[in-house]
Design a protein around this motif. Structure first.
Motif, mmCIF file in Angstrom:
data_model
loop_
_atom_site.group_PDB
_atom_site.id
_atom_site.type_symbol
_atom_site.label_atom_id
_atom_site.label_comp_id
_atom_site.label_asym_id
_atom_site.label_seq_id
_atom_site.Cartn_x
_atom_site.Cartn_y
_atom_site.Cartn_z
ATOM 1 N N GLU A 172 0.826 -1.211 0.000
ATOM 2 C CA GLU A 172 0.000 0.000 0.000
ATOM 3 C C GLU A 172 0.860 1.261 0.000
ATOM 4 O OE1 GLU A 172 -2.328 -3.086 2.477
ATOM 5 O OE2 GLU A 172 -0.237 -2.522 2.122
ATOM 6 N N GLU A 199 -3.430 -11.106 -3.675
ATOM 7 C CA GLU A 199 -3.559 -10.273 -2.474
ATOM 8 C C GLU A 199 -2.954 -8.892 -2.715
ATOM 9 O OE1 GLU A 199 -4.918 -9.282 1.195
ATOM 10 O OE2 GLU A 199 -5.349 -11.086 0.019
ATOM 11 N N LYS A 203 -4.909 -5.143 -2.584
ATOM 12 C CA LYS A 203 -4.425 -4.024 -1.768
ATOM 13 C C LYS A 203 -4.109 -2.809 -2.634
ATOM 14 C CE LYS A 203 -2.473 -6.905 1.925
ATOM 15 N NZ LYS A 203 -1.230 -7.368 2.606
ATOM 16 N N LYS A 206 -7.284 -0.879 -3.715
ATOM 17 C CA LYS A 206 -7.875 -0.013 -2.692
ATOM 18 C C LYS A 206 -7.177 1.336 -2.634
ATOM 19 C CE LYS A 206 -9.592 -3.688 0.340
ATOM 20 N NZ LYS A 206 -9.488 -4.326 1.686
#
Length: 271
Positions: A172, A199, A203, A206
């Motif tokens: 992130e 995964e 992330k 987002k």
């Protein structure tokens, strides 16, 4: 920001890694003429085109080992090769990746009218590779882009499993930096496994969503058993190793390519 998906006429585009023979001036160069190198590359791109790939990325991977700064001769030969591919396959989207020099990639892409550049090692942060430490290139690339008046899309690898980050940061944080300070147009992501890749993609999505979104492309590690699930999360995919039996210098395996594209079409049909 330019949308990479806007370059393609389908959802979930598939991009093939197109690898010329080692170029003159590199350690691995074996004496082939420029004509021989060009013809072999064009035949590989033709296989991708026949396999319904939407685009290719030209990379001089066979020139390794390479440090961060490219050579003059690599820039010249890659420009020639890019122009040849554009001339023979004008319908295919083309990216440029010169090991490991993003400024060289930008120069070639602009000179040959390619569509985007990929920066694998590395755009933000710092990594340890086979050839030593590679530092972030975002400042130099953006300065050069501004100086040239370029609008060439920049699509770096935010995380690349074939190197080790000197100071690992959460995905992130890396995506945030690449978007807000590196002004990227899209990103490649790949982990050490399909599960890790998926995964990471979730992330990254987002974070990117807070800044208008960015196209997220699976940068490696896909095969016919995992691409269906990966494309549920990613906007597209780039592949080379698996359909070349594990080594980018190998020829494309047509049976693997077909199985792979069958799974891609299944993912596309389900949105």
């Amino acid at each position: 920001m330019r949308s990479i998906k806007a370059l393609y006429n389908v959802s979930k585009p598939v991009i093939g890694m197109a690898e010329p023979l080692a170029l003159p001036g590199s350690y691995a160069y074996s004496g082939e003429s420029v004509t021989e190198i060009t013809d072999k590359l064009l035949k590989e791109v033709e296989e991708y085109a026949k396999g319904n790939f939407e685009g290719v990325i030209l990379q001089n991977m066979q020139d390794t080992p390479i440090r961060q700064n490219s050579s003059f001769e690599a820039v010249a030969y890659m420009t020639h090769l890019s122009e040849a591919v554009r001339r023979e396959f004008p319908h295919m989207v083309q990216g440029i990746l010169i090991n490991w020099d993003g400024c060289a990639s930008l120069a070639v892409a602009e000179a040959a009218s390619a569509d985007f550049i990929r920066i694998e090692h590395c755009y933000v942060g710092a990594e340890v590779t086979t050839s030593g430490i590679i530092n972030a290139q975002c400042v130099e690339i953006l300065q050069m882009k501004k100086l040239m008046g370029s609008d060439m899309p920049i699509i770096p690898d935010i995380y690349e499993p074939h190197a080790a980050a000197i100071f690992p940061r959460p995905i992130e944080s890396m995506v945030f930096s690449a978007i807000t300070q590196g002004h990227i147009d899209g990103m490649f992501l790949s982990g050490h496994s399909a599960e890790e890749t998926i995964e990471m993609g979730k992330k990254a999505r987002k974070v990117a969503g807070k800044f208008g979104g960015r196209d997220i492309i699976a940068g490696g590690g896909t095969n016919d058993t995992n691409i269906y699930e990966i494309l549920k999360v990613f906007d597209g995919v780039c592949i080379g190793h698996w359909i070349k039996d594990g080594y980018l210098g190998n020829p494309i395996n047509p049976e693997k390519l077909k199985r792979y594209m069958d799974e891609v079409e299944r993912a596309r049909s389900e949105g």
